[in-house]
Scaffold this motif. Structure first.
Motif, short mmCIF file in Angstrom:
data_model
loop_
_atom_site.label_atom_id
_atom_site.label_comp_id
_atom_site.label_asym_id
_atom_site.label_seq_id
_atom_site.Cartn_x
_atom_site.Cartn_y
_atom_site.Cartn_z
N PHE A 140 24.13 -15.49 5.58
CA PHE A 140 22.70 -15.81 5.55
C PHE A 140 21.88 -14.66 4.96
O PHE A 140 20.82 -14.90 4.39
N GLU A 141 22.36 -13.46 5.09
CA GLU A 141 21.67 -12.32 4.48
C GLU A 141 21.64 -12.48 2.96
O GLU A 141 20.70 -12.06 2.29
N ARG A 142 22.67 -13.10 2.41
CA ARG A 142 22.77 -13.28 0.96
C ARG A 142 21.78 -14.32 0.43
O ARG A 142 21.45 -14.31 -0.74
N PHE A 143 21.30 -15.22 1.28
CA PHE A 143 20.33 -16.22 0.82
C PHE A 143 19.11 -15.55 0.20
O PHE A 143 18.66 -15.93 -0.88
N GLY A 144 18.57 -14.55 0.89
CA GLY A 144 17.40 -13.84 0.37
C GLY A 144 17.72 -13.05 -0.88
O GLY A 144 16.96 -13.05 -1.85
N THR A 145 18.87 -12.41 -0.88
CA THR A 145 19.28 -11.60 -2.03
C THR A 145 19.48 -12.47 -3.26
O THR A 145 18.95 -12.17 -4.33
N PHE A 146 20.23 -13.53 -3.12
CA PHE A 146 20.52 -14.37 -4.28
C PHE A 146 19.32 -15.19 -4.73
O PHE A 146 19.23 -15.55 -5.90
N SER A 147 18.40 -15.49 -3.82
CA SER A 147 17.22 -16.24 -4.25
C SER A 147 16.38 -15.42 -5.22
O SER A 147 15.82 -15.97 -6.17
N ALA A 148 16.32 -14.11 -5.02
CA ALA A 148 15.58 -13.25 -5.96
C ALA A 148 16.28 -13.22 -7.32
O ALA A 148 15.63 -13.26 -8.37
N VAL A 149 17.60 -13.15 -7.32
CA VAL A 149 18.36 -13.14 -8.57
C VAL A 149 18.19 -14.47 -9.30
O VAL A 149 17.96 -14.49 -10.52
N VAL A 150 18.27 -15.56 -8.57
CA VAL A 150 18.10 -16.89 -9.18
C VAL A 150 16.69 -17.02 -9.76
O VAL A 150 16.52 -17.50 -10.88
N PHE A 151 15.69 -16.58 -9.02
CA PHE A 151 14.32 -16.72 -9.52
C PHE A 151 14.08 -15.84 -10.74
O PHE A 151 13.35 -16.23 -11.65
#
Length: 173
Positions: A140-151
Motif C-alpha cells: 500500500f505504500e507503493r500506491f502513493g509512490t507509483f501514482s506520482a510516477v503514473v501522473f
C-alpha cells in the motif's frame, strides 16, 4: 533509497541503473511547465508547478537525506527524511487538487480523471497501511509512490499529444 535497504542488494539497484528515472521525470515535468506558460487557468498552472516542485524535492531531498535503517527515528538524517516526506506529500496533494480544479471545463477531461485516480491512489496508500496487517505495508505504500510516477507520465503524454500546450502568447485552448 534507504541506506541498508534490501532493495540496494537486489540486482545492484543503485543510481545510474535503468531503475533510476529521476532525470527523466524532472525533464518531463519541466517540459510541461514550459508548455503551459501561456495557460490562463491559474489553478491548473499552479498545480503543475507544485507537481514539478514535488519532483525536485523528491529527487534532491531523498538523495541528500536517505533513511538510515539502523539508526533511531530521531537521528538528524532520519528527521530530515521525514521533513522531505511531509513536503512531498503536501506538494503532491496540493498539485493534484489544483489540477483537478483547474482542468475542469478546459477540454482537459482526461487529465482531470487521471488526477482524480492518482489522488485516490495516494489516499488509499495510507488507509491501507493503517487498516491492514504490517505484512502488506509495502504494497500500500507503493500506491502513493507509483501514482506520482503514473501522473508524471500522463503529464508528459498530454504535452506530447498537444493537449497541455498553451502558447506563451496567451492563447487559450
Amino acid at each position: 533509497m534507504a541506506i541498508g535497504a534490501p532493495t540496494l542488494k537486489i540486482g545492484g539497484v543503485t543510481d545510474g541503473t535503468p531503475f533510476d528515472l529521476g532525470g527523466a521525470k524532472k525533464l518531463s515535468v519541466m517540459s510541461v511547465c514550459v508548455g503551459i506558460t501561456g495557460c490562463k487557468a491559474r489553478p491548473l498552472k499552479l498545480g503543475i508547478y507544485c507537481f514539478a516542485a514535488m519532483e525536485w524535492v523528491c529527487n534532491v531531498g531523498y538523495e541528500m537525506f536517505p533513511w538510515v535503517s539502523g539508526a533511531a527515528a530521531t537521528e538528524p538524517q532520519n528527521v530530515m527524511h521525514f521533513i522531505v516526506t511531509v513536503l512531498i506529500v503536501a506538494l503532491s496533494l496540493a498539485a493534484l487538487i489544483l489540477i483537478i480544479v483547474g482542468a475542469k471545463g478546459k477540454d482537459l477531461t482526461a487529465l482531470r480523471i487521471w488526477a482524480i485516480i492518482c489522488l485516490a491512489a495516494m489516499l488509499i496508500g495510507p488507509m491501507g497501511t493503517a487498516l491492514l496487517p504490517k505484512t502488506v505495508f509495502g504494497l500500500f505504500e507503493r500506491f502513493g509512490t507509483f501514482s506520482a510516477v503514473v501522473f508524471n507520465a500522463v503529464l508528459g503524454i498530454s504535452l506530447m499529444k498537444g493537449t497541455l500546450y498553451f502558447p506563451a502568447t496567451g492563447e487559450e485552448k
